[in-house]
Motif scaffolding. Structure first.
Motif, PDB file in Angstrom:
ATOM      1  N   TYR A   4      48.114  27.453  46.042  1.00  0.00           N
ATOM      2  CA  TYR A   4      48.431  28.776  45.518  1.00  0.00           C
ATOM      3  C   TYR A   4      48.740  29.704  46.685  1.00  0.00           C
ATOM      4  O   TYR A   4      48.286  29.500  47.798  1.00  0.00           O
ATOM      5  CB  TYR A   4      47.294  29.326  44.642  1.00  0.00           C
ATOM      6  N   GLU A   5      49.542  30.732  46.393  1.00  0.00           N
ATOM      7  CA  GLU A   5      49.938  31.662  47.456  1.00  0.00           C
ATOM      8  C   GLU A   5      48.869  32.706  47.730  1.00  0.00           C
ATOM      9  O   GLU A   5      48.525  32.976  48.870  1.00  0.00           O
ATOM     10  CB  GLU A   5      51.271  32.354  47.091  1.00  0.00           C
ATOM     11  N   THR A   6      48.360  33.347  46.674  1.00  0.00           N
ATOM     12  CA  THR A   6      47.355  34.387  46.843  1.00  0.00           C
ATOM     13  C   THR A   6      46.341  34.300  45.707  1.00  0.00           C
ATOM     14  O   THR A   6      46.641  33.794  44.633  1.00  0.00           O
ATOM     15  CB  THR A   6      47.982  35.807  46.831  1.00  0.00           C
ATOM     16  N   ALA A   7      45.152  34.825  45.985  1.00  0.00           N
ATOM     17  CA  ALA A   7      44.105  34.895  44.966  1.00  0.00           C
ATOM     18  C   ALA A   7      43.428  36.249  45.075  1.00  0.00           C
ATOM     19  O   ALA A   7      43.224  36.770  46.187  1.00  0.00           O
ATOM     20  CB  ALA A   7      43.088  33.771  45.148  1.00  0.00           C
ATOM     21  N   TYR A   8      43.100  36.837  43.934  1.00  0.00           N
ATOM     22  CA  TYR A   8      42.474  38.154  43.885  1.00  0.00           C
ATOM     23  C   TYR A   8      41.228  38.102  43.015  1.00  0.00           C
ATOM     24  O   TYR A   8      41.191  37.392  42.016  1.00  0.00           O
ATOM     25  CB  TYR A   8      43.433  39.203  43.303  1.00  0.00           C
ATOM     26  N   ALA A   9      40.222  38.889  43.392  1.00  0.00           N
ATOM     27  CA  ALA A   9      39.002  39.019  42.596  1.00  0.00           C
ATOM     28  C   ALA A   9      38.909  40.449  42.100  1.00  0.00           C
ATOM     29  O   ALA A   9      39.147  41.396  42.863  1.00  0.00           O
ATOM     30  CB  ALA A   9      37.776  38.680  43.437  1.00  0.00           C
ATOM     31  N   LEU A  10      38.568  40.615  40.834  1.00  0.00           N
ATOM     32  CA  LEU A  10      38.402  41.955  40.287  1.00  0.00           C
ATOM     33  C   LEU A  10      37.036  42.537  40.642  1.00  0.00           C
ATOM     34  O   LEU A  10      36.861  43.747  40.644  1.00  0.00           O
ATOM     35  CB  LEU A  10      38.607  41.932  38.771  1.00  0.00           C
ATOM     36  N   SER A  11      36.057  41.663  40.947  1.00  0.00           N
ATOM     37  CA  SER A  11      34.759  42.148  41.426  1.00  0.00           C
ATOM     38  C   SER A  11      34.102  41.053  42.252  1.00  0.00           C
ATOM     39  O   SER A  11      34.470  39.891  42.172  1.00  0.00           O
ATOM     40  CB  SER A  11      33.852  42.567  40.262  1.00  0.00           C
ATOM     41  N   SER A  12      33.130  41.448  43.073  1.00  0.00           N
ATOM     42  CA  SER A  12      32.407  40.508  43.924  1.00  0.00           C
ATOM     43  C   SER A  12      30.955  40.437  43.468  1.00  0.00           C
ATOM     44  O   SER A  12      30.422  41.387  42.900  1.00  0.00           O
ATOM     45  CB  SER A  12      32.457  40.952  45.388  1.00  0.00           C
ATOM     46  N   ARG A  13      30.326  39.315  43.778  1.00  0.00           N
ATOM     47  CA  ARG A  13      28.972  39.071  43.294  1.00  0.00           C
ATOM     48  C   ARG A  13      27.933  39.895  44.040  1.00  0.00           C
ATOM     49  O   ARG A  13      27.928  39.968  45.258  1.00  0.00           O
ATOM     50  CB  ARG A  13      28.648  37.595  43.435  1.00  0.00           C
ATOM     51  N   ASP A  14      27.056  40.499  43.276  1.00  0.00           N
ATOM     52  CA  ASP A  14      25.804  41.046  43.774  1.00  0.00           C
ATOM     53  C   ASP A  14      24.756  40.628  42.737  1.00  0.00           C
ATOM     54  O   ASP A  14      25.082  39.942  41.776  1.00  0.00           O
ATOM     55  CB  ASP A  14      25.874  42.569  43.983  1.00  0.00           C
ATOM     56  N   PHE A  15      23.521  41.011  42.922  1.00  0.00           N
ATOM     57  CA  PHE A  15      22.476  40.527  42.023  1.00  0.00           C
ATOM     58  C   PHE A  15      22.684  41.000  40.585  1.00  0.00           C
ATOM     59  O   PHE A  15      22.486  40.249  39.639  1.00  0.00           O
ATOM     60  CB  PHE A  15      21.090  40.951  42.531  1.00  0.00           C
ATOM     61  N   LYS A  32      44.418  46.812  36.042  1.00  0.00           N
ATOM     62  CA  LYS A  32      45.782  47.343  36.205  1.00  0.00           C
ATOM     63  C   LYS A  32      46.176  47.478  37.675  1.00  0.00           C
ATOM     64  O   LYS A  32      47.353  47.612  37.984  1.00  0.00           O
ATOM     65  CB  LYS A  32      45.931  48.675  35.481  1.00  0.00           C
ATOM     66  N   ARG A  33      45.188  47.399  38.580  1.00  0.00           N
ATOM     67  CA  ARG A  33      45.513  47.404  40.011  1.00  0.00           C
ATOM     68  C   ARG A  33      46.387  46.209  40.365  1.00  0.00           C
ATOM     69  O   ARG A  33      47.158  46.246  41.318  1.00  0.00           O
ATOM     70  CB  ARG A  33      44.231  47.364  40.852  1.00  0.00           C
ATOM     71  N   LEU A  34      46.261  45.138  39.605  1.00  0.00           N
ATOM     72  CA  LEU A  34      47.071  43.948  39.855  1.00  0.00           C
ATOM     73  C   LEU A  34      48.561  44.242  39.679  1.00  0.00           C
ATOM     74  O   LEU A  34      49.399  43.637  40.344  1.00  0.00           O
ATOM     75  CB  LEU A  34      46.658  42.819  38.912  1.00  0.00           C
ATOM     76  N   LEU A  35      48.884  45.161  38.787  1.00  0.00           N
ATOM     77  CA  LEU A  35      50.294  45.478  38.535  1.00  0.00           C
ATOM     78  C   LEU A  35      50.970  46.019  39.789  1.00  0.00           C
ATOM     79  O   LEU A  35      52.163  45.785  40.006  1.00  0.00           O
ATOM     80  CB  LEU A  35      50.409  46.468  37.379  1.00  0.00           C
ATOM     81  N   GLN A  36      50.213  46.736  40.632  1.00  0.00           N
ATOM     82  CA  GLN A  36      50.764  47.232  41.899  1.00  0.00           C
ATOM     83  C   GLN A  36      51.092  46.081  42.838  1.00  0.00           C
ATOM     84  O   GLN A  36      52.086  46.099  43.532  1.00  0.00           O
ATOM     85  CB  GLN A  36      49.779  48.195  42.578  1.00  0.00           C
ATOM     86  N   VAL A  37      50.245  45.076  42.847  1.00  0.00           N
ATOM     87  CA  VAL A  37      50.461  43.913  43.705  1.00  0.00           C
ATOM     88  C   VAL A  37      51.694  43.137  43.254  1.00  0.00           C
ATOM     89  O   VAL A  37      52.452  42.627  44.062  1.00  0.00           O
ATOM     90  CB  VAL A  37      49.207  43.000  43.700  1.00  0.00           C
ATOM     91  N   TRP A  38      51.898  43.066  41.940  1.00  0.00           N
ATOM     92  CA  TRP A  38      52.998  42.273  41.378  1.00  0.00           C
ATOM     93  C   TRP A  38      54.278  43.062  41.182  1.00  0.00           C
ATOM     94  O   TRP A  38      55.221  42.564  40.580  1.00  0.00           O
ATOM     95  CB  TRP A  38      52.596  41.704  40.030  1.00  0.00           C
ATOM     96  N   LYS A  39      54.303  44.277  41.663  1.00  0.00           N
ATOM     97  CA  LYS A  39      55.450  45.150  41.402  1.00  0.00           C
ATOM     98  C   LYS A  39      56.785  44.485  41.755  1.00  0.00           C
ATOM     99  O   LYS A  39      57.739  44.556  40.988  1.00  0.00           O
ATOM    100  CB  LYS A  39      55.281  46.450  42.186  1.00  0.00           C
TER     101      LYS A  39
END
Length: 198
Positions: free
Chosen positions: A25-36, A62-69
């Motif tokens: 895959y070219e890129t991967a994005y996370a919408l949130s990161s793990r905490d307790f 919707k932040r992803l839409l900026q990346v995919w513009k």
């Protein structure tokens, strides 16, 4: 100047590429990161089907839409979590699926299936990579995906083994680009570029 900083902060978190394996895959994005707190909430979502929590883990999608513009995905694929015949079980990333399908009118490719009955989450770290190699396959499909940009949607990124294997399968079918998005980043990319469960 403050506006540009805020705008940059509103982009989704890119998942660093591990250098201990070849990536398909070219890129991967996370919408949130793990905490307790998010870990416990996510376990409730995934294993107790607390569906309302799904909306929490896709806040800011919707932040992803900026990346995919400049190069938006042509279709998306939900990473299957179990091999099961009959009605589809609830997927922890279902809320994101609805946003993409109904909010963005993005086509869903449903030709991918999990063919292994083993659960990836029950495997040791190293075994996940071997399991992923034989865990997924395509049903017979006449859909043409050659030359498309495919978005893989999964609930959690621990090792990335499933995402990488599915990306490889799609590349073999001729897709032009594979991008991944997950609701929660659970794994860790260490300073040496190797992935671990953290």
């Amino acid at each position: 100047m403050g506006y540009s900083k805020r705008r940059h902060a509103n982009l989704p978190d890119p998942i660093p590429s591990p250098n201990d394996r070849f990536l398909f895959y070219e890129t991967a994005y996370a919408l949130s990161s793990r905490d307790f707190v998010s870990r416990d909430l996510f376990l409730s979502l995934k294993f107790q089907n607390e569906k309302l929590l799904g909306r929490y883990f896709i806040l800011g999608w919707k932040r992803l839409l900026q990346v995919w513009k400049t190069d938006p995905p042509d279709c998306f694929v939900m990473v299957p979590s179990r091999a099961k015949v009959g009605p589809k079980p609830y997927h922890a990333a279902w809320a994101l699926r609805d946003c993409l399908k109904y909010g963005q009118n993005m086509r869903e490719d449903t030709s991918l299936r999990k063919i292994s009955k083993d659960k990836q989450s029950e495997k040791r770290f190293e075994d996940r990579f071997f399991h992923a190699k034989k865990a997924f396959g395509f049903i017979k499909s006449d859909r043409i995906i050659e030359g498309l940009h495919v978005l893989l949607v999964d609930d959690i990124f621990t090792t990335g083994a499933s995402l990488n294997e599915i990306a490889r399968l799609y590349k073999l079918r001729g897709v032009r680009k594979v991008t991944c998005v997950v609701c929660l980043l659970s794994g860790v990319i260490e300073s040496n570029g190797c992935s671990s469960q953290g």
